[in-house]
Design a protein around this motif. Structure first.
Motif, PDB file in Angstrom:
ATOM      1  N   ALA A 130      28.340  58.605  32.923  1.00 49.59           N
ATOM      2  CA  ALA A 130      28.486  57.671  31.802  1.00 49.59           C
ATOM      3  C   ALA A 130      29.324  56.459  32.218  1.00 49.59           C
ATOM      4  N   PHE A 131      30.410  56.703  32.924  1.00 50.09           N
ATOM      5  CA  PHE A 131      31.243  55.600  33.397  1.00 50.09           C
ATOM      6  C   PHE A 131      30.456  54.698  34.334  1.00 50.09           C
ATOM      7  N   VAL A 159      29.670  50.741  33.980  1.00 49.03           N
ATOM      8  CA  VAL A 159      30.008  49.806  35.058  1.00 49.03           C
ATOM      9  C   VAL A 159      28.773  48.990  35.444  1.00 49.03           C
ATOM     10  N   LEU A 160      27.637  49.653  35.606  1.00 49.88           N
ATOM     11  CA  LEU A 160      26.413  48.941  35.979  1.00 49.88           C
ATOM     12  C   LEU A 160      25.945  47.990  34.884  1.00 49.88           C
ATOM     13  N   SER A 161      26.121  48.376  33.635  1.00 46.11           N
ATOM     14  CA  SER A 161      25.669  47.504  32.546  1.00 46.11           C
ATOM     15  C   SER A 161      26.482  46.217  32.476  1.00 46.11           C
ATOM     16  N   ILE A 162      27.724  46.249  32.941  1.00 51.36           N
ATOM     17  CA  ILE A 162      28.568  45.055  32.922  1.00 51.36           C
ATOM     18  C   ILE A 162      28.078  44.031  33.932  1.00 51.36           C
ATOM     19  N   VAL A 163      27.653  44.492  35.115  1.00 44.75           N
ATOM     20  CA  VAL A 163      27.313  43.557  36.185  1.00 44.75           C
ATOM     21  C   VAL A 163      25.824  43.297  36.334  1.00 44.75           C
ATOM     22  N   SER A 164      24.998  43.869  35.473  1.00 48.70           N
ATOM     23  CA  SER A 164      23.560  43.713  35.676  1.00 48.70           C
ATOM     24  C   SER A 164      23.137  42.259  35.480  1.00 48.70           C
ATOM     25  N   GLU A 165      22.365  41.788  36.418  1.00 45.51           N
ATOM     26  CA  GLU A 165      21.804  40.438  36.401  1.00 45.51           C
ATOM     27  C   GLU A 165      20.409  40.503  35.802  1.00 45.51           C
ATOM     28  N   PRO A 166      19.891  39.391  35.293  1.00 40.65           N
ATOM     29  CA  PRO A 166      18.532  39.404  34.740  1.00 40.65           C
ATOM     30  C   PRO A 166      17.480  39.911  35.730  1.00 40.65           C
ATOM     31  N   LYS A 167      17.623  39.553  37.006  1.00 39.67           N
ATOM     32  CA  LYS A 167      16.659  40.010  38.009  1.00 39.67           C
ATOM     33  C   LYS A 167      17.078  41.334  38.629  1.00 39.67           C
ATOM     34  N   ARG A 187      33.746  39.072  36.151  1.00 40.41           N
ATOM     35  CA  ARG A 187      35.155  39.275  35.829  1.00 40.41           C
ATOM     36  C   ARG A 187      35.325  39.885  34.442  1.00 40.41           C
ATOM     37  N   SER A 188      34.230  40.313  33.835  1.00 44.22           N
ATOM     38  CA  SER A 188      34.328  40.854  32.483  1.00 44.22           C
ATOM     39  C   SER A 188      34.667  42.342  32.509  1.00 44.22           C
ATOM     40  N   GLY A 189      35.270  42.808  31.411  1.00 42.51           N
ATOM     41  CA  GLY A 189      35.593  44.218  31.267  1.00 42.51           C
ATOM     42  C   GLY A 189      36.508  44.725  32.363  1.00 42.51           C
ATOM     43  N   ARG A 215      40.085  43.789  35.801  1.00 39.52           N
ATOM     44  CA  ARG A 215      41.301  44.555  36.082  1.00 39.52           C
ATOM     45  C   ARG A 215      41.303  45.219  37.456  1.00 39.52           C
ATOM     46  N   MET A 216      40.103  45.478  38.000  1.00 44.47           N
ATOM     47  CA  MET A 216      40.028  46.116  39.311  1.00 44.47           C
ATOM     48  C   MET A 216      38.688  45.844  39.964  1.00 44.47           C
ATOM     49  N   ARG A 217      38.699  45.836  41.304  1.00 48.72           N
ATOM     50  CA  ARG A 217      37.455  45.700  42.064  1.00 48.72           C
ATOM     51  C   ARG A 217      36.913  47.098  42.369  1.00 48.72           C
ATOM     52  N   HIS A 218      35.609  47.238  42.348  1.00 42.44           N
ATOM     53  CA  HIS A 218      34.899  48.473  42.717  1.00 42.44           C
ATOM     54  C   HIS A 218      35.249  49.684  41.851  1.00 42.44           C
ATOM     55  N   PRO A 219      35.155  49.567  40.529  1.00 44.61           N
ATOM     56  CA  PRO A 219      35.435  50.730  39.685  1.00 44.61           C
ATOM     57  C   PRO A 219      34.402  51.846  39.856  1.00 44.61           C
TER      58      PRO A 219
END
Length: 181
Positions: free
Chosen positions: A74-75, A79-87, A100-102, A106-110
Motif C-alpha cells: 500500500a505504501f 509512493v508511485l501515485s505521487i510520482v506518476s507521469e502522464p506517459k 517534491r510533493s508529499g 521530506r525524503m528521497r527514495h521512500p
C-alpha cells in the motif's frame, strides 16, 4: 540458490533500464523502455518460486506477515501515485521535473522502505525466504543509491539541488528548514 541468482539478476535489468533512460536524454529520444517491467517481473517470479518451495508460517506470524506485506504494498502504491507521469515512469523521455510533493518533499527514495516492508512481510509468511528477501532489499538499496548518484541527475531536472535539500531515506522533521549551506 537458482532463484536467488535469478532475483539478483533482476537488478541488472533495472540498471539497464536506468542506463537506457540516461541514453535517451543524451540522444533526445523518447519511447518505451521495457527493462523496468522486465526486472520487476523477474524479481517477482524469483520471489514466487522461493515462496513456493518454502513452508508457510502459521497463526500470529502468518497474520503479522500478511499485514506487513500489505502495508508495504500500500505504501508503495501511494509512493508511485505521487510520482506518476502522464506517459509513465517506464517510458524514456526528455528531462522530467523532480517530484517534491508529499513524502518526496521530506525524503528521497521512500520506496526503499516499502520494498523492505514487503520483503520482511514475505519473509514472515515464508520464513525460509527471509534471508533472500533481505538480500533483495539490500540490492534495492544499492540500486537506489546508484539512481541517486548516477542516474537521476541525468534525467531529472534539478535533481542536484533537490539532493542537497532533501535527505536520503530518513525524512526530515515537519517544519525543518532546508540546509542551504
Amino acid at each position: 540458490m537458482l532463484w536467488i541468482l535469478v532475483g539478483t539478476g533482476a537488478f541488472g535489468l533495472l540498471f539497464l533500464f536506468e542506463y537506457q533512460k540516461c541514453r535517451s536524454v543524451h540522444r533526445d529520444s523518447t519511447g518505451k523502455n521495457p527493462w523496468f517491467l522486465a526486472g520487476t517481473l523477474v524479481l517477482l517470479l524469483a520471489c514466487a518460486a522461493l515462496g513456493r518451495r518454502s513452508v508457510r508460517s502459521q497463526g500470529i506470524q502468518l497474520l503479522a506477515g500478511v499485514l506487513v506485506l500489505i502495508t508495504g504494498l500500500a505504501f508503495y502504491a501511494v509512493v508511485l501515485s505521487i510520482v506518476s507521469e502522464p506517459k509513465g515512469y517506464t517510458r524514456d523521455s526528455k528531462k522530467l521535473p523532480v517530484c517534491r510533493s508529499g513524502i518526496y518533499g521530506r525524503m528521497r527514495h521512500p520506496g526503499v522502505w516499502s520494498f523492505l516492508m514487503c520483503g520482511v512481510g514475505y519473509g514472515m509468511i515464508f520464513p525460509d525466504v527471509l534471508i533472500p528477501a533481505l538480500w533483495f532489499a539490500f540490492l534495492n538499496l544499492v540500486y537506489t543509491w546508484f539512481q541517486d548518484r548516477c542516474f537521476f541527475p541525468v534525467y531529472l531536472e534539478g535533481y542536484e539541488q533537490y539532493r542537497k535539500e532533501v535527505p536520503y531515506l530518513f525524512p526530515r522533521k515537519p517544519g525543518a528548514e532546508c540546509d542551504q549551506g
